[in-house]
Design a protein around this motif. Structure first.
Motif, PDB file in Angstrom:
ATOM      1  N   ASP A 166       2.434  14.268   0.205  1.00 48.84           N
ATOM      2  CA  ASP A 166       1.037  13.840   0.211  1.00 48.84           C
ATOM      3  C   ASP A 166       0.965  12.524   0.981  1.00 48.84           C
ATOM      4  N   ARG A 167       0.386  12.585   2.193  1.00 50.18           N
ATOM      5  CA  ARG A 167       0.234  11.387   3.041  1.00 50.18           C
ATOM      6  C   ARG A 167      -1.236  11.225   3.375  1.00 50.18           C
ATOM      7  N   ALA A 168      -1.815  10.093   2.920  1.00 49.90           N
ATOM      8  CA  ALA A 168      -3.223   9.789   3.207  1.00 49.90           C
ATOM      9  C   ALA A 168      -4.134  10.960   2.838  1.00 49.90           C
ATOM     10  N   GLY A 169      -3.847  11.595   1.707  1.00 43.65           N
ATOM     11  CA  GLY A 169      -4.671  12.705   1.249  1.00 43.65           C
ATOM     12  C   GLY A 169      -4.358  14.030   1.898  1.00 43.65           C
ATOM     13  N   LYS A 170      -3.445  14.048   2.861  1.00 40.56           N
ATOM     14  CA  LYS A 170      -3.065  15.288   3.535  1.00 40.56           C
ATOM     15  C   LYS A 170      -1.809  15.842   2.880  1.00 40.56           C
ATOM     16  N   ARG A 171      -1.892  17.042   2.345  1.00 33.87           N
ATOM     17  CA  ARG A 171      -0.778  17.634   1.624  1.00 33.87           C
ATOM     18  C   ARG A 171      -0.076  18.703   2.459  1.00 33.87           C
ATOM     19  N   SER A 172       1.225  18.779   2.266  1.00 36.65           N
ATOM     20  CA  SER A 172       2.023  19.791   2.977  1.00 36.65           C
ATOM     21  C   SER A 172       3.161  20.239   2.072  1.00 36.65           C
ATOM     22  N   GLY A 220       0.817  -1.211   0.000  1.00 30.38           N
ATOM     23  CA  GLY A 220       0.000   0.000   0.000  1.00 30.38           C
ATOM     24  C   GLY A 220       0.848   1.257   0.000  1.00 30.38           C
ATOM     25  N   VAL A 221       0.374   2.306  -0.665  1.00 30.95           N
ATOM     26  CA  VAL A 221       1.109   3.571  -0.727  1.00 30.95           C
ATOM     27  C   VAL A 221       0.978   4.309   0.608  1.00 30.95           C
ATOM     28  N   VAL A 222       2.124   4.704   1.183  1.00 28.70           N
ATOM     29  CA  VAL A 222       2.109   5.441   2.451  1.00 28.70           C
ATOM     30  C   VAL A 222       2.461   6.916   2.246  1.00 28.70           C
ATOM     31  N   MET A 223       3.098   7.236   1.098  1.00 25.35           N
ATOM     32  CA  MET A 223       3.452   8.643   0.889  1.00 25.35           C
ATOM     33  C   MET A 223       3.866   8.870  -0.567  1.00 25.35           C
ATOM     34  N   ASN A 224       3.428  10.010  -1.103  1.00 28.13           N
ATOM     35  CA  ASN A 224       3.944  10.540  -2.368  1.00 28.13           C
ATOM     36  C   ASN A 224       4.718  11.809  -2.047  1.00 28.13           C
ATOM     37  N   ALA A 225       5.791  12.042  -2.775  1.00 23.49           N
ATOM     38  CA  ALA A 225       6.594  13.237  -2.516  1.00 23.49           C
ATOM     39  C   ALA A 225       7.201  13.747  -3.814  1.00 23.49           C
ATOM     40  N   GLU A 226       7.332  15.064  -3.900  1.00 19.70           N
ATOM     41  CA  GLU A 226       8.018  15.696  -5.018  1.00 19.70           C
ATOM     42  C   GLU A 226       9.054  16.663  -4.449  1.00 19.70           C
TER      43      GLU A 226
END
Length: 414
Positions: free
Chosen positions: A130-136, A115-121
């Motif tokens: 982007d973690r669980a739909g929460k962006r920072s 399962g995806v736990v985090m996307n990052a750029e």
């Protein structure tokens, strides 16, 4: 152990778009001269974070996948050539000229248990998470390596222990490699040029050195060297784990390393201790030999052992067997141990050490490199063997009649 499982190239020089798959152990690049084997090793080194100056100005779009660590992840690297206004020396002349520079963007997808736990750029001046739909978002005040920038973005809020754990897991998941060992003695000469400085001041002590790909044995020894050093010493002698192993392969009983010691005082409140002029000495009864007296092959073997010591996960070596006796080739492969390695060799000796348990292992082990010509000009084609090619090879390999190098030649794969 972190393992590179897949590498995709969408855009890079004149290379045909491709996706390569690898096995955890030994991976070997096959091909004629000028087929891009060294270029591929440099590209792999660059992708996993070990800088290759030869590729600093290259536009590219590549991605790779890593598994086996605390997190699995895919890392996409895109470099484009941007334009920046050039300042004129003449204040009355309008700014019309433009300079081009390489701008890099790094995208990550981290997974755990499928399962995806985090996307990052990671951009040159900011990191988006982007973690669980929460962006920072975090702004970068200075340019950092992608994983370092990602780590800093995650630990900004020190009160969030979950973020700190994720930061540590992401940082430890990256492939650790000293990059590409060259086909000659460049790595050996770079090792001898190691320059270590420890600065002592009222603000505290700190150490700096001029190599990123420093053998771990040396790094572990530095604090001990500085703590035991007396004010009168002009040189310091110490043991290194990889050096002891190399000495035994070369037929010596033991070996040690030696730095010259300098004490500098650039300012009244600052003192610098400098370690330089690294030398190696090999001993057996009635004889002590400096590295200067070693043969080309002996220096290559010593360089490989130091290079392997600096590469925690991934070992990359060009023309590994240059100058090496066949027993030393086996020693180098033993030194690799359970780590992943990418090697090239025009010598069949290396190939004949390879072992296979399945067709899929054959397919993932070899990367075939060739240069083709067409209406659009020369193109580099890099690929794994097809399933039919791998099956044909494995069937011949199982009979045990031919050597690996002979099977590759018979099947037109080398």
């Amino acid at each position: 152990m972190n393992t590179l499982t897949k590498f995709s190239i969408k855009k890079f020089r004149n290379v045909a778009p491709t996706t390569l798959e690898f096995r955890p152990g030994l991976n070997v690049l096959l091909g004629k001269n000028a087929a891009g084997k060294t270029t591929l090793l440099r590209l792999l080194s660059t992708a996993v974070g070990a800088r290759s100056e030869a590729l600093d100005e290259d536009v590219l779009d590549v991605s790779y996948r890593v598994s086996g660590g605390s997190l699995d992840f895919e890392h996409t690297i895109k470099r484009v050539r941007g334009k920046e206004p050039a300042l004129s020396l003449d204040p009355d002349r309008p700014v019309r000229e433009e300079l081009t520079s390489i701008q890099q963007t790094d995208s990550f997808v981290f997974e755990k248990d499928g399962g995806v736990v985090m996307n990052a750029e990671v951009f040159p001046n900011e990191v988006l998470l982007d973690r669980a739909g929460k962006r920072s978002r975090m702004e970068l005040r200075s340019r950092r390596a992608p994983f370092a920038a990602l780590y800093m973005a995650l630990v900004t809020d020190e009160r969030d222990s979950a973020l700190t754990q994720l930061a540590n897991a992401a940082f430890s998941a990256q492939i650790k490699s000293a990059g590409r060992m060259d086909e000659s003695l460049e790595r050996f000469n770079t090792l001898l040029g190691l320059d270590v400085r420890r600065e002592e001041s009222s603000a505290g002590n700190r150490s700096t050195w001029n190599l990123v790909a420093t053998p771990r044995s040396i790094l572990k020894t530095l604090n001990s060297i500085f703590s035991k050093m007396t004010l009168e010493e002009t040189s310091t002698t110490f043991q290194l784990e990889f050096l002891e192993r190399a000495a035994r392969v070369l037929g010596y009983d033991s070996a040690n390393a030696r730095f010259d010691v300098e004490r500098l005082s650039p300012e009244p409140s600052r003192r610098i201790v400098r370690l330089s002029n690294l030398r190696f000495f090999f001993k057996r009864p009635g004889e002590e030999v400096s590295h200067d007296l070693l043969s080309y092959g002996q220096k290559r073997l010593l360089a490989f052992f130091a290079h392997a010591d600096a590469s925690e996960d991934l070992i990359i070596a060009d023309e590994l067997v240059n100058g090496l006796h066949h027993e030393w080739i086996r020693a180098c492969l033993d030194e690799i141990g359970g780590r992943q390695a990418f090697l090239t060799s025009q010598n069949p000796l290396l190939l004949d050490f390879l072992r296979f348990d399945s067709v899929d292992e054959v397919r993932r082990t070899f990367i075939l490199c060739e240069r083709t010509s067409g209406d659009a000009g020369a193109q580099l084609v890099w690929r794994n063997p097809t399933l039919d090619e791998a099956e044909s090879f494995f069937l011949a390999y199982q009979t045990g009649i031919q050597r690996v190098s002979d099977i590759l030649l018979t099947n037109g794969l080398w």
